[in-house]
Design a protein around this motif. Structure first.
Motif, PDB file in Angstrom:
ATOM      1  N   THR A  13      16.708 -34.217  -6.240  1.00 49.85           N
ATOM      2  CA  THR A  13      16.226 -35.326  -7.061  1.00 49.85           C
ATOM      3  C   THR A  13      17.030 -35.406  -8.354  1.00 49.85           C
ATOM      4  OG1 THR A  13      14.526 -33.934  -8.083  1.00 49.85           O
ATOM      5  CG2 THR A  13      13.887 -35.196  -6.130  1.00 49.85           C
ATOM      6  N   ALA A  14      16.951 -36.558  -8.984  1.00 52.37           N
ATOM      7  CA  ALA A  14      17.666 -36.761 -10.240  1.00 52.37           C
ATOM      8  C   ALA A  14      17.008 -37.880 -11.018  1.00 52.37           C
ATOM      9  CB  ALA A  14      19.134 -37.091  -9.991  1.00 52.37           C
ATOM     10  N   THR A  15      17.366 -37.991 -12.291  1.00 53.54           N
ATOM     11  CA  THR A  15      16.944 -39.102 -13.136  1.00 53.54           C
ATOM     12  C   THR A  15      18.189 -39.869 -13.583  1.00 53.54           C
ATOM     13  OG1 THR A  15      17.121 -37.893 -15.228  1.00 53.54           O
ATOM     14  CG2 THR A  15      15.038 -37.694 -14.016  1.00 53.54           C
ATOM     15  N   PRO A  16      18.042 -41.141 -13.938  1.00 54.30           N
ATOM     16  CA  PRO A  16      19.195 -41.869 -14.469  1.00 54.30           C
ATOM     17  C   PRO A  16      19.819 -41.179 -15.681  1.00 54.30           C
ATOM     18  CG  PRO A  16      17.458 -43.407 -13.887  1.00 54.30           C
ATOM     19  CD  PRO A  16      16.878 -42.030 -13.744  1.00 54.30           C
ATOM     20  N   ARG A  17      18.979 -40.671 -16.571  1.00 50.91           N
ATOM     21  CA  ARG A  17      19.506 -40.014 -17.761  1.00 50.91           C
ATOM     22  C   ARG A  17      20.391 -38.835 -17.384  1.00 50.91           C
ATOM     23  NH1 ARG A  17      18.868 -35.375 -20.144  1.00 50.91           N
ATOM     24  NH2 ARG A  17      19.305 -35.178 -22.381  1.00 50.91           N
ATOM     25  N   ASP A  18      19.920 -38.006 -16.474  1.00 57.73           N
ATOM     26  CA  ASP A  18      20.664 -36.798 -16.144  1.00 57.73           C
ATOM     27  C   ASP A  18      21.951 -37.095 -15.379  1.00 57.73           C
ATOM     28  OD1 ASP A  18      18.896 -35.259 -17.483  1.00 57.73           O
ATOM     29  OD2 ASP A  18      18.016 -34.271 -15.746  1.00 57.73           O
ATOM     30  N   LEU A  19      21.948 -38.112 -14.545  1.00 57.75           N
ATOM     31  CA  LEU A  19      23.204 -38.481 -13.886  1.00 57.75           C
ATOM     32  C   LEU A  19      24.225 -38.944 -14.925  1.00 57.75           C
ATOM     33  CD1 LEU A  19      22.040 -40.354 -10.654  1.00 57.75           C
ATOM     34  CD2 LEU A  19      22.833 -37.991 -10.880  1.00 57.75           C
ATOM     35  N   GLY A  20      23.737 -39.607 -15.978  1.00 59.33           N
ATOM     36  CA  GLY A  20      24.641 -39.985 -17.062  1.00 59.33           C
ATOM     37  C   GLY A  20      25.217 -38.776 -17.771  1.00 59.33           C
ATOM     38  N   VAL A  21      24.406 -37.750 -17.966  1.00 57.30           N
ATOM     39  CA  VAL A  21      24.883 -36.509 -18.579  1.00 57.30           C
ATOM     40  C   VAL A  21      26.010 -35.909 -17.737  1.00 57.30           C
ATOM     41  CG1 VAL A  21      24.252 -34.119 -19.116  1.00 57.30           C
ATOM     42  CG2 VAL A  21      22.729 -35.991 -19.777  1.00 57.30           C
ATOM     43  N   LEU A  22      25.844 -35.897 -16.432  1.00 55.92           N
ATOM     44  CA  LEU A  22      26.870 -35.339 -15.551  1.00 55.92           C
ATOM     45  C   LEU A  22      28.159 -36.159 -15.625  1.00 55.92           C
ATOM     46  CD1 LEU A  22      24.812 -34.413 -12.355  1.00 55.92           C
ATOM     47  CD2 LEU A  22      25.280 -33.039 -14.389  1.00 55.92           C
ATOM     48  N   LEU A  23      28.036 -37.462 -15.662  1.00 50.76           N
ATOM     49  CA  LEU A  23      29.230 -38.310 -15.742  1.00 50.76           C
ATOM     50  C   LEU A  23      30.010 -38.052 -17.025  1.00 50.76           C
ATOM     51  CD1 LEU A  23      27.902 -41.707 -14.369  1.00 50.76           C
ATOM     52  CD2 LEU A  23      29.751 -40.348 -13.373  1.00 50.76           C
ATOM     53  N   GLU A  24      29.304 -37.902 -18.121  1.00 44.97           N
ATOM     54  CA  GLU A  24      29.981 -37.675 -19.402  1.00 44.97           C
ATOM     55  C   GLU A  24      30.710 -36.333 -19.435  1.00 44.97           C
ATOM     56  OE1 GLU A  24      27.967 -38.610 -23.052  1.00 44.97           O
ATOM     57  OE2 GLU A  24      26.606 -40.001 -22.025  1.00 44.97           O
ATOM     58  N   ALA A  25      30.308 -35.402 -18.583  1.00 48.12           N
ATOM     59  CA  ALA A  25      30.929 -34.080 -18.561  1.00 48.12           C
ATOM     60  C   ALA A  25      32.083 -33.972 -17.571  1.00 48.12           C
ATOM     61  CB  ALA A  25      29.873 -33.025 -18.223  1.00 48.12           C
ATOM     62  N   MET A  26      32.350 -35.041 -16.825  1.00 49.64           N
ATOM     63  CA  MET A  26      33.386 -34.976 -15.794  1.00 49.64           C
ATOM     64  C   MET A  26      34.773 -34.779 -16.405  1.00 49.64           C
ATOM     65  SD  MET A  26      32.258 -35.283 -12.655  1.00 49.64           S
ATOM     66  CE  MET A  26      30.607 -35.594 -11.976  1.00 49.64           C
ATOM     67  N   PRO A  27      35.554 -33.830 -15.887  1.00 48.02           N
ATOM     68  CA  PRO A  27      36.937 -33.678 -16.344  1.00 48.02           C
ATOM     69  C   PRO A  27      37.795 -34.800 -15.779  1.00 48.02           C
ATOM     70  CG  PRO A  27      36.504 -32.170 -14.540  1.00 48.02           C
ATOM     71  CD  PRO A  27      35.188 -32.826 -14.874  1.00 48.02           C
ATOM     72  N   PRO A  28      38.982 -35.008 -16.345  1.00 43.84           N
ATOM     73  CA  PRO A  28      39.844 -36.110 -15.886  1.00 43.84           C
ATOM     74  C   PRO A  28      40.137 -36.072 -14.385  1.00 43.84           C
ATOM     75  CG  PRO A  28      40.664 -35.229 -17.952  1.00 43.84           C
ATOM     76  CD  PRO A  28      39.551 -34.324 -17.529  1.00 43.84           C
ATOM     77  N   GLU A  29      40.329 -34.888 -13.826  1.00 43.64           N
ATOM     78  CA  GLU A  29      40.638 -34.793 -12.396  1.00 43.64           C
ATOM     79  C   GLU A  29      39.485 -35.316 -11.547  1.00 43.64           C
ATOM     80  OE1 GLU A  29      42.183 -30.903 -14.328  1.00 43.64           O
ATOM     81  OE2 GLU A  29      40.567 -32.343 -14.626  1.00 43.64           O
ATOM     82  N   ALA A  30      38.256 -35.008 -11.940  1.00 40.32           N
ATOM     83  CA  ALA A  30      37.089 -35.486 -11.205  1.00 40.32           C
ATOM     84  C   ALA A  30      36.934 -36.996 -11.365  1.00 40.32           C
ATOM     85  CB  ALA A  30      35.838 -34.761 -11.687  1.00 40.32           C
ATOM     86  N   ILE A  31      37.209 -37.494 -12.571  1.00 42.38           N
ATOM     87  CA  ILE A  31      37.121 -38.943 -12.799  1.00 42.38           C
ATOM     88  C   ILE A  31      38.073 -39.684 -11.886  1.00 42.38           C
ATOM     89  CG2 ILE A  31      37.623 -40.766 -14.481  1.00 42.38           C
ATOM     90  CD1 ILE A  31      36.458 -38.908 -16.633  1.00 42.38           C
ATOM     91  N   GLU A  32      39.272 -39.156 -11.689  1.00 46.40           N
ATOM     92  CA  GLU A  32      40.241 -39.817 -10.820  1.00 46.40           C
ATOM     93  C   GLU A  32      39.735 -39.900  -9.383  1.00 46.40           C
ATOM     94  OE1 GLU A  32      42.943 -41.494 -11.684  1.00 46.40           O
ATOM     95  OE2 GLU A  32      42.250 -41.052 -13.715  1.00 46.40           O
ATOM     96  N   ILE A  33      38.999 -38.885  -8.941  1.00 47.13           N
ATOM     97  CA  ILE A  33      38.411 -38.947  -7.598  1.00 47.13           C
ATOM     98  C   ILE A  33      37.340 -40.024  -7.550  1.00 47.13           C
ATOM     99  CG2 ILE A  33      37.077 -37.677  -5.866  1.00 47.13           C
ATOM    100  CD1 ILE A  33      38.428 -35.119  -6.848  1.00 47.13           C
TER     101      ILE A  33
END
Length: 261
Positions: free
Chosen positions: A161-181
């Motif tokens: 399970t997840a919340t919208p807020r927490d998925l946003g937290v994960l996105l903000e922590a993504m390194p550049p390599e993960a963002i490219e994927i």
């Protein structure tokens, strides 16, 4: 209420279905959260946590992984397999019995939302360690218990399970390599479809019965990105849900980018 919060509140009020939204503009710092702390079945958005953990835990992404379709249920220890008919990516099934680099499995997990690749990666990382990464970042309500299609666990309510807020937290922590994927994801009927053509978007969708979600970093030209996460429950079809997500995406763009011009 900001103009964006007013616009989003009107959209949510027009639907009887449950919709949660988390927005964070990394340029201005504006945040808008509507039902953003409500936990929902994460569906394939849980793959954001798996992707991020692969980088945070500093695993060897070049290490070969044997591709096999046999996993252990967390419900009772019995074996289960991923159904190829329920998987959006046929490619990993052509690799059964072969060794594939972990990096390739991460790519398939996101770009084609491969369930088989996800379970193989999770077996390498372990669900508890993935959840631990989320906790360390402050995503306190993400729950990562199991791989995909563990039906016995699902019947016992053991779901990710997840919340919208927490998925946003994960996105903000993504390194550049993960963002490219994430930029290369091929399912773009949600947030990207509500934006001007050619807009750079790093995102992950997820859907199961009566649930549809999209979690994105949106990169308007000439400014920092903004985070937009929309999670829904109650729409009869993914197509109906994606219409609402596109409407929210358009409203966020218009308030954040168009109004600043």
């Amino acid at each position: 209420m900001s103009s964006l919060e007013q616009a989003l509140a009107l959209i949510l009020a027009a639907h009887t279905q449950a919709i949660g939204v988390s927005f964070h503009d990394l340029q201005t710092g504006e945040r808008v959260e509507l039902r953003a702390r409500e936990s929902l079945h994460a569906a394939s958005t849980m793959k954001l946590a798996v992707l991020l953990a692969a980088y945070r835990l500093r695993v060897n992404l070049e290490k070969p992984v044997r591709v096999e379709n046999r996993f252990t249920s967390i419900a009772d220890g019995s074996a289960f397999a991923v159904d190829p008919k329920e998987d959006d990516d046929p490619w990993p099934y052509t690799q059964l019995g072969k060794d594939v680099p972990l990096r390739v499995l991460l790519e398939r997990m996101i770009v084609r939302s491969s369930n088989l690749a996800t379970n193989l990666v999770m077996r390498r990382l372990q669900a508890s360690r993935i959840e631990g990464v989320c906790r360390d970042l402050g995503a306190s309500d993400v729950r990562i218990l199991r791989g995909v299609e563990d039906l016995k666990a699902h019947e016992k309510g053991l779901d990710n399970t997840a919340t919208p807020r927490d998925l946003g937290v994960l996105l903000e922590a993504m390194p550049p390599e993960a963002i490219e994927i994430l930029v290369r994801q091929e399912f773009n009927e949600g947030i990207p479809a509500g934006l001007p053509p050619g807009t750079r978007v790093a995102h992950k969708t997820g859907d199961i019965t009566r649930h549809y979600h999209d979690a994105a970093l949106v990169f308007p030209p000439g400014r920092k990105p903004y985070v937009l996460v929309v999670m829904t429950r109650g729409f009869e079809t993914k197509e109906e849900a994606s219409v609402a997500v596109r409407e929210i995406s358009r409203a966020a763009w218009q308030s954040t980018v168009d109004s600043a011009r």
